[in-house]
Design a protein around this motif. Structure first.
Motif, mmCIF file in Angstrom:
data_model
loop_
_atom_site.group_PDB
_atom_site.id
_atom_site.type_symbol
_atom_site.label_atom_id
_atom_site.label_comp_id
_atom_site.label_asym_id
_atom_site.label_seq_id
_atom_site.Cartn_x
_atom_site.Cartn_y
_atom_site.Cartn_z
ATOM 1 N N UNK A 83 0.852 -1.192 0.000
ATOM 2 C CA UNK A 83 0.000 0.000 0.000
ATOM 3 C C UNK A 83 0.885 1.237 0.000
ATOM 4 N N UNK A 84 0.648 2.115 -0.979
ATOM 5 C CA UNK A 84 1.354 3.387 -1.065
ATOM 6 C C UNK A 84 0.309 4.492 -1.010
ATOM 7 N N UNK A 85 0.530 5.489 -0.151
ATOM 8 C CA UNK A 85 -0.439 6.571 0.005
ATOM 9 C C UNK A 85 0.147 7.895 -0.456
ATOM 10 N N UNK A 86 -0.754 8.740 -0.963
ATOM 11 C CA UNK A 86 -0.403 10.047 -1.506
ATOM 12 C C UNK A 86 -1.420 11.062 -1.001
ATOM 13 N N UNK A 87 -0.954 12.254 -0.638
ATOM 14 C CA UNK A 87 -1.881 13.281 -0.176
ATOM 15 C C UNK A 87 -2.494 14.059 -1.348
ATOM 16 N N UNK A 88 -3.297 15.032 -1.038
ATOM 17 C CA UNK A 88 -4.004 15.800 -2.062
ATOM 18 C C UNK A 88 -3.083 16.645 -2.926
ATOM 19 N N UNK A 89 -1.844 16.854 -2.480
ATOM 20 C CA UNK A 89 -0.862 17.649 -3.232
ATOM 21 C C UNK A 89 0.113 16.762 -4.006
ATOM 22 N N UNK A 90 -0.201 15.480 -4.128
ATOM 23 C CA UNK A 90 0.620 14.494 -4.837
ATOM 24 C C UNK A 90 1.949 14.210 -4.164
ATOM 25 N N UNK A 91 1.995 14.383 -2.854
ATOM 26 C CA UNK A 91 3.168 14.013 -2.071
ATOM 27 C C UNK A 91 2.922 12.641 -1.456
ATOM 28 N N UNK A 92 3.891 11.737 -1.605
ATOM 29 C CA UNK A 92 3.717 10.425 -1.012
ATOM 30 C C UNK A 92 3.877 10.531 0.488
ATOM 31 N N UNK A 93 3.015 9.807 1.200
ATOM 32 C CA UNK A 93 2.988 9.880 2.663
ATOM 33 C C UNK A 93 3.289 8.560 3.346
#
Length: 146
Positions: A130-140
Motif C-alpha cells: 500500500x502506497x499513500x499520496x496526499x491531495x498535493x501528490x506528495x507520497x505519505x
C-alpha cells in the motif's frame, strides 16, 4: 438511500457499493484492468473524490510509476533484510522489486488522498503493498498490508 450510477468519460461507469460506502469502477491501464474506488464524504457525496479522480487519471501512469519508486525506496531494505525465504535467495535490486509489483486498485477519498494497492508479486508472501499520496501528490507512506 438510492445512489445512481455515475457515467464519467474519464472513468467509465461507477456503481455505488453500499457495503463499502464507495463508488467503484474499472479502468484499463497498459492492457490491465485496474479497480478504482471513490469514497463518499460524511454526507454521502462523492463530488470531491470524483473531481480528484478525473484529474488524477490523466497522469495515472506517471503517478503509478512514482508510487512503485516510492515503495521500492521504503520497502526494499525490509524485503532484503527480513523477507528473504532462504539463504540461497539473492537480495533484489530496486528494478527487480518494482517489476514484481502490480497495481490492482486505487482508492480516492473525499479529502483527495489516494491509496495505491499493489499485488506484491510474492515479495512479502502475498501481502498487499500500500502506497499513500496526499491531495498535493506528495507520497505519505509505503507499507505492507493485509
Amino acid at each position: 438511500m438510492n445512489y445512481p450510477d455515475i457515467e464519467c468519460p474519464e472513468l467509465g461507469t461507477l456503481r455505488y457499493e453500499e457495503n463499502y460506502d464507495w463508488y467503484e469502477g474499472q479502468l484499463i491501464v497498459q492492457q490491465s484492468k485496474l479497480s478504482i474506488q471513490l469514497l463518499t464524504d460524511e454526507d454521502g457525496a462523492v463530488a470531491s473524490a470524483l473531481k480528484r479522480a478525473t484529474d488524477f487519471v490523466k497522469e495515472l501512469e506517471k503517478h503509478a510509476q512514482s508510487a512503485r519508486d516510492y515503495a521500492a525506496e521504503g520497502l526494499l531494505a525490509i524485503k532484503n533484510e527480513t523477507w528473504i525465504e532462504d539463504e540461497d535467495e539473492e537480495p533484489l535490486t530496486p528494478e527487480q522489486f518494482k517489476e514484481r509489483m502490480v497495481l490492482d486498485s486505487i482508492s480516492i477519498d473525499s479529502d483527495a488522498a489516494v491509496s495505491f494497492y499493489h499485488n506484491d508479486g510474492d515479495l512479502f508472501w502475498g501481502h498487499c503493498i500500500l502506497v499513500t499520496m496526499d491531495s498535493e501528490n506528495n507520497f505519505t507512506g509505503a507499507e505492507i498490508a493485509g
